[in-house]
Design a protein around this motif. Structure first.
Motif, PDB file in Angstrom:
ATOM      1  N   TRP A  42      -4.095   3.393 -12.141  1.00 42.60           N
ATOM      2  CA  TRP A  42      -3.905   2.892 -10.783  1.00 42.60           C
ATOM      3  C   TRP A  42      -3.479   4.025  -9.858  1.00 42.60           C
ATOM      4  CZ3 TRP A  42      -4.620  -1.964  -8.613  1.00 42.60           C
ATOM      5  CH2 TRP A  42      -4.047  -2.173  -7.366  1.00 42.60           C
ATOM      6  N   HIS A  86       1.575   2.115  -3.505  1.00 35.55           N
ATOM      7  CA  HIS A  86       0.386   2.584  -4.213  1.00 35.55           C
ATOM      8  C   HIS A  86       0.032   4.013  -3.801  1.00 35.55           C
ATOM      9  CE1 HIS A  86       0.408  -1.496  -5.325  1.00 35.55           C
ATOM     10  NE2 HIS A  86      -0.372  -1.983  -4.375  1.00 35.55           N
ATOM     11  N   TRP A  87       0.143   4.278  -2.512  1.00 35.79           N
ATOM     12  CA  TRP A  87      -0.127   5.632  -2.024  1.00 35.79           C
ATOM     13  C   TRP A  87       0.868   6.618  -2.639  1.00 35.79           C
ATOM     14  CZ3 TRP A  87       2.737   9.309   0.526  1.00 35.79           C
ATOM     15  CH2 TRP A  87       2.024  10.391   1.078  1.00 35.79           C
ATOM     16  N   PHE A 131       0.808  -1.213   0.000  1.00 36.76           N
ATOM     17  CA  PHE A 131       0.000   0.000   0.000  1.00 36.76           C
ATOM     18  C   PHE A 131       0.848   1.273   0.000  1.00 36.76           C
ATOM     19  CE2 PHE A 131      -2.316   3.455   2.031  1.00 36.76           C
ATOM     20  CZ  PHE A 131      -3.493   3.485   1.283  1.00 36.76           C
ATOM     21  N   VAL A 184      -8.401   2.656   4.734  1.00 36.10           N
ATOM     22  CA  VAL A 184      -8.767   1.814   3.596  1.00 36.10           C
ATOM     23  C   VAL A 184      -8.856   0.339   3.998  1.00 36.10           C
ATOM     24  CG1 VAL A 184      -8.077   1.124   1.249  1.00 36.10           C
ATOM     25  CG2 VAL A 184      -7.720   3.470   2.001  1.00 36.10           C
ATOM     26  N   HIS A 189      -5.553   6.226  -6.731  1.00 35.55           N
ATOM     27  CA  HIS A 189      -4.958   6.397  -5.403  1.00 35.55           C
ATOM     28  C   HIS A 189      -4.644   7.861  -5.079  1.00 35.55           C
ATOM     29  CE1 HIS A 189      -4.392   2.019  -5.625  1.00 35.55           C
ATOM     30  NE2 HIS A 189      -4.266   2.051  -4.309  1.00 35.55           N
ATOM     31  N   SER A 190      -4.719   8.728  -6.073  1.00 25.40           N
ATOM     32  CA  SER A 190      -4.401  10.135  -5.818  1.00 25.40           C
ATOM     33  C   SER A 190      -5.425  10.802  -4.901  1.00 25.40           C
ATOM     34  CB  SER A 190      -4.313  10.911  -7.141  1.00 25.40           C
ATOM     35  OG  SER A 190      -5.582  10.958  -7.794  1.00 25.40           O
ATOM     36  N   GLY A 231      -0.148   7.608  -6.106  1.00 23.32           N
ATOM     37  CA  GLY A 231      -1.181   8.642  -6.066  1.00 23.32           C
ATOM     38  C   GLY A 231      -0.611   9.992  -5.669  1.00 23.32           C
ATOM     39  N   TYR A 277      -3.787   4.197   5.141  1.00 22.95           N
ATOM     40  CA  TYR A 277      -3.693   2.735   5.207  1.00 22.95           C
ATOM     41  C   TYR A 277      -4.768   2.169   6.143  1.00 22.95           C
ATOM     42  CZ  TYR A 277      -0.869  -1.524   4.502  1.00 22.95           C
ATOM     43  OH  TYR A 277      -0.407  -2.754   4.118  1.00 22.95           O
ATOM     44  N   ILE A 307      -7.431  -5.009  -2.194  1.00 25.27           N
ATOM     45  CA  ILE A 307      -7.524  -4.461  -3.549  1.00 25.27           C
ATOM     46  C   ILE A 307      -7.599  -5.568  -4.590  1.00 25.27           C
ATOM     47  CG2 ILE A 307      -5.012  -4.267  -3.752  1.00 25.27           C
ATOM     48  CD1 ILE A 307      -7.689  -1.963  -5.307  1.00 25.27           C
TER      49      ILE A 307
END
Length: 438
Positions: free
Chosen positions: A69, A43-44, A40, A88, A73-74, A47, A85, A142
């Motif tokens: 993707w 991924h964060w 994560f 979500v 995440h933005s 974003g 984190y 996810i």
């Protein structure tokens, strides 16, 4: 006697299962709160790059993932990563409930169950898939969400709500390329409306980052992503993939076959320095790559031939078995398949257990298969045998071949239904031409 004891204390056993699930969920939450253990943070960060105008693939962060993707995440970019984190994390439980509810709606006509039987069906399916479900908890579900989206799209298509289904499947395809195999399944079924709307939805979602990045930056970003992905696909050595040398944890079919057809280099990440690591065939990498590509293409063609029929009845039982196979083939044909991705086996396991529970018939091969799967996946894991033996087992890619075994059971059920329906199809013309008796 054991059966009587179990049914006599059914409520206690159900309570124990629920309590155990809560304990595992809390433990995973604590792990996230203490030190983010999953992907994560990456991924964060994707974003965050899009939200702040930085190049998305700086230092190759998340480069196998499409720009959409990072764009999704933005929305979390303005929240501290640790807080985002934790916020979500409940997504996992929402999508698990959604997936179970969808599978129940799709299968209740063919495999009716009472409430108690349904509870144990779901519990057994979760237990058998728990190694991968627990791992996906750390990713906030996810990957399970992508599986749920694909099956929800199938459900809406069955209900003749193609627009809703196409939006959901198109969104999933824009996030990751792997759900596109469900789109290919709709094409194979000649469901042109669903396939066309899904393509348009996926294209719109895929191109939507241009709203934030602008035209020139979007072109640069997409070119970089496509070049990286194509470079991985052009790799002739099957011991290497999109991310370079393939690690032990990768369970993709290409790598699993390569393990038995060729000798990995001595410094390769997937090798272990122990006498228990045994090499098999020593075919040159280029030749091994060709054999693997042809084998995978042949298997894909074989499955496509089995699934070639168009069903006028969208509630046909075979659709369930076919979609369950597609869910697992996504794992086998993806170039990168980690443990958290393997939640795709859940629908197939659920349907196998539910159909057997509904018909009160667990065949001997299925019982043996469940036992072997539970032993290899649940017992022989790091918690029981330690990191060394768990990784050693991983070098032989036993999980990948177990997934192929699940596909065999699913194809067997599909064949059984097809054979059962065949006499009905043959009798239909005879009834049409039968003379009218007066």
């Amino acid at each position: 006697m054991i059966s009587e004891l179990f049914y006599r204390h059914n409520r206690i056993w159900r309570t124990c299962c629920i309590v155990l699930a809560v304990i595992v969920s809390v433990i995973q939450f604590i792990r996230i709160a203490r030190r983010p253990p999953g992907d994560f943070p990456l991924h964060w960060l994707s974003g965050h790059f899009i939200a702040t105008g930085q190049f998305l693939y700086t230092d190759n962060i998340n480069y196998p993932y499409p720009p959409f993707w990072g764009f999704v995440h933005s929305v979390l970019a303005w929240i501290p990563m640790e807080t985002a984190y934790l916020l979500v994390y409940p997504l996992f439980f929402l999508v698990l409930y959604l997936l179970v509810r969808t599978l129940n709606r799709l299968s209740e006509v063919h495999f009716p169950l009472g409430k108690n039987e349904l509870f144990w069906t779901v519990t057994i399916a979760i237990l058998l898939s728990s190694r991968y479900l627990v791992r996906d908890m750390l990713e906030c579900g996810i990957n399970l969400a992508l599986v749920a989206a694909a099956w929800l799209a199938v459900y809406f298509w069955r209900e003749k709500k193609e627009f809703r289904g196409s939006l959901i499947l198109g969104f999933a395809m824009a996030l990751k390329c792997t759900p596109s195999l469900f789109w290919a399944w709709f094409i194979l079924k000649r469901e042109w409306k669903m396939a066309g709307l899904t393509f348009l939805a996926a294209a719109c979602f895929t191109l939507s980052p241009i709203l934030k990045l602008g035209y020139s930056e979007s072109v640069h970003t997409y070119q970089h992503w496509v070049n990286n992905v194509m470079h991985g696909f052009k790799e002739k050595d099957p011991s290497r993939g999109i991310c370079g040398p393939v690690p032990i944890a990768n369970m993709s079919l290409r790598v699993s076959l390569a393990r038995y057809l060729m000798h990995f280099p001595m410094d390769h990440e997937a090798r272990m320095k122990t006498p228990l690591y045994v090499d098999f065939l020593n075919i040159p990498p280029l030749t091994a790559g060709r054999i693997i590509s042809l084998s995978m293409l042949a298997f894909l063609g074989f499955v496509a031939w089995l699934f070639r029929r168009h069903y006028d009845d969208r509630s046909d039982e075979r659709i369930l078995w076919e979609c369950a196979v597609v869910s697992i083939m996504i794992l086998l044909y993806s170039p990168v398949t980690w443990g958290q991705h393997c939640v795709g086996i859940f629908p197939g396991i659920y349907l196998l257990i539910r159909s057997s529970m509904s018909r009160k018939q667990f065949t001997k091969p299925l019982k043996i298969g469940i036992g072997v799967f539970a032993c290899m996946v649940l017992v022989l894991n790091r918690a029981f045998v330690g990191k060394f033996y768990s990784e050693l087992l991983g070098t032989y890619h036993t999980s990948t071949f177990l997934f192929l075994g699940i596909i065999c059971f699913l194809l067997s059920r599909h064949h059984w239904v097809t054979r059962e329906k065949a006499p009905q199809v043959e009798k239909q013309p005879a009834l049409e031409h039968e003379p009218v008796k007066i």
